[in-house]
Motif scaffolding. Structure first.
Motif, PDB file in Angstrom:
ATOM      1  N   VAL A   1       0.928  -1.116  -0.071  1.00 24.80           N
ATOM      2  CA  VAL A   1       0.066  -0.118   0.078  1.00 24.80           C
ATOM      3  C   VAL A   1       1.068   1.362   0.104  1.00 24.80           C
ATOM      4  O   VAL A   1       1.513   1.419   1.092  1.00 24.80           O
ATOM      5  N   ASN A   2       0.764   2.003  -1.225  1.00 22.05           N
ATOM      6  CA  ASN A   2       1.562   3.141  -1.283  1.00 22.05           C
ATOM      7  C   ASN A   2       0.890   4.560  -1.039  1.00 22.05           C
ATOM      8  O   ASN A   2      -0.451   4.577  -1.251  1.00 22.05           O
ATOM      9  N   THR A   3       1.271   5.116  -0.114  1.00 18.55           N
ATOM     10  CA  THR A   3       0.716   6.779   0.008  1.00 18.55           C
ATOM     11  C   THR A   3       0.886   7.881  -0.681  1.00 18.55           C
ATOM     12  O   THR A   3       2.134   8.086  -0.904  1.00 18.55           O
ATOM     13  N   ALA A   4      -0.067   7.752  -1.714  1.00 14.18           N
ATOM     14  CA  ALA A   4      -0.075   9.253  -2.615  1.00 14.18           C
ATOM     15  C   ALA A   4      -0.701  10.145  -1.885  1.00 14.18           C
ATOM     16  O   ALA A   4      -0.354  10.607  -0.756  1.00 14.18           O
ATOM     17  N   SER A   5      -1.458  11.167  -2.543  1.00 13.68           N
ATOM     18  CA  SER A   5      -2.167  12.261  -2.065  1.00 13.68           C
ATOM     19  C   SER A   5      -3.249  12.746  -3.021  1.00 13.68           C
ATOM     20  O   SER A   5      -3.174  12.444  -4.348  1.00 13.68           O
ATOM     21  N   TYR A   6      -4.013  13.343  -2.369  1.00 13.59           N
ATOM     22  CA  TYR A   6      -5.272  14.177  -3.337  1.00 13.59           C
ATOM     23  C   TYR A   6      -4.400  14.933  -4.225  1.00 13.59           C
ATOM     24  O   TYR A   6      -4.816  15.109  -5.404  1.00 13.59           O
ATOM     25  N   THR A   7      -3.140  15.612  -3.683  1.00 15.89           N
ATOM     26  CA  THR A   7      -2.317  16.400  -4.863  1.00 15.89           C
ATOM     27  C   THR A   7      -2.056  15.577  -6.158  1.00 15.89           C
ATOM     28  O   THR A   7      -1.621  16.459  -7.066  1.00 15.89           O
TER      29      THR A   7
END
Length: 268
Positions: free
Chosen positions: A140-146
Motif C-alpha cells: 500500500v503506497n501513500t500518494a495524495s489528493y494532490t
C-alpha cells in the motif's frame, strides 16, 4: 479472528500520524508489525506499548531512512529475523514542503523527491522478493489528493505523489501474476503533524489551532471537516486484507469529497 492474522507487515513513518494509526490498527487486527521511522524515541516507545498490550511478538521497531537503500535492507532483514517472513508493506513515510514553483530551490525539490518518491521505490524494490517468497502479499503506497488535483505551492510534493500513483500501476501489472497486489491511497487533508505543524509546537494554543484548522476545512471540504488519521488507517487495512482480494493497481481517494469540488453557497 483478526483480518490480518498471520501477516507480517512493515509500516514506514510509523512513529506518529497516519503511520502510527496504521501500526496500531494492523497490530490490533492480528498482524506482526515492524514499525520503521527516523523518530527513534517515539517509534521505540510505540513498539514497546503494542508489544505490552498485544503480545511480545507483536511489534518491533527499526530505524529506517526510506531514502537509503542500505536502511531498507536492514529493515527487511529485521522483519525476517523477528517474525520469520514478510508479506506486507505500507509505504507511509513522507515529507511536505510549501513553496512557490519559481522560489523552490533545487535542493529542496530533490529532498522531497528522495524521501517521497525514491523512498517508495526503494521500499517496493526491497520487499518484493520477500513477498514473492511468502507466496504473495500486499503493498500500500501513500500518494495524495494532490497527485490528482493541482494545489498551489506544492510542486515538489505533488510531483512525487503523482509518481507514486504511476509506480503503483506499473508494479501492480508486473506483480499480479506473483500474487502481490499494489494499491495507493490518496488522502486529502488529514489532521497530522504534517498538515498541522502546530501539533508539534509546545508554545501553540491547541484549542485555537484546532479551531482555525477546523474552520478552514469546513469551507473547503464537502463533508465539512478535516480527516482523521485512523480513517486513513482503515483504508490501509482494507487494501492489506482479503476484503480487497480482487483490487490492484488503483488509487483510492480519501478526502471527504474535496476532489469533487469546493462547496458553494446554499440556494435557500
Amino acid at each position: 479472528m483478526g483480518r490480518l492474522d498471520g501477516r507480517v507487515v512493515i509500516v514506514t513513518g510509523a512513529a506518529r500520524g497516519q503511520g502510527e494509526q496504521e501500526a496500531r490498527l494492523f497490530a490490533a487486527e492480528g498482524a506482526k508489525v515492524l514499525l520503521a521511522d527516523v523518530l527513534d524515541d517515539r517509534g521505540e516507545a510505540l513498539a514497546k506499548e503494542l508489544a505490552e498490550e498485544l503480545g511480545a511478538d507483536t511489534a518491533r521497531y527499526v530505524h529506517l531512512d526510506v531514502s537509503q537503500e542500505a536502511d531498507w535492507s536492514t529493515a527487511v532483514a529485521t522483519a525476517k529475523e523477528a517474525f520469520g517472513k514478510l508479506d506486507g508493506l505500507v509505504n507511509n513515510a513522507g515529507i511536505l514542503r510549501f513553496n512557490e514553483l519559481v522560489s523552490t530551490p533545487l535542493a529542496e525539490f530533490q529532498q522531497v523527491v528522495q524521501v517521497n518518491q525514491v523512498g517508495a521505490f526503494l521500499g517496493m524494490k526491497a520487499v518484493i522478493p520477500e513477498l514473492e517468497a511468502a507466496g504473495g502479499g500486499t503493498i500500500v503506497n501513500t500518494a495524495s489528493y494532490t497527485a490528482l488535483s493541482g494545489m498551489s505551492f506544492l510542486t515538489s510534493y505533488a510531483a512525487t505523489k503523482a509518481a507514486i500513483v504511476a509506480m503503483t500501476r506499473v508494479a501492480a501489472m508486473e506483480l499480479a501474476g506473483k500474487g502481490i497486489r499494489v494499491n495507493a491511497m490518496c488522502p486529502g487533508a488529514i489532521d497530522t503533524p504534517m498538515t498541522n505543524p502546530a501539533q508539534l509546537d509546545p508554545d501553540a494554543d491547541p484549542e485555537a489551532t484546532s479551531e482555525a484548522v477546523a474552520g478552514l476545512y469546513r469551507k473547503l471540504v464537502p463533508m465539512g471537516r478535516i480527516g482523521r488519521p485512523e480513517e486513513v488507517a482503515r483504508l490501509a487495512l482494507f487494501l492489506s486484507c482479503e476484503d480487497s482480494s480482487y483490487i490492484t493497481g488503483q488509487p483510492f481517494v480519501i478526502d471527504g469529497g474535496w476532489l469533487s469540488g469546493v462547496p458553494g453557497f446554499s440556494a435557500s
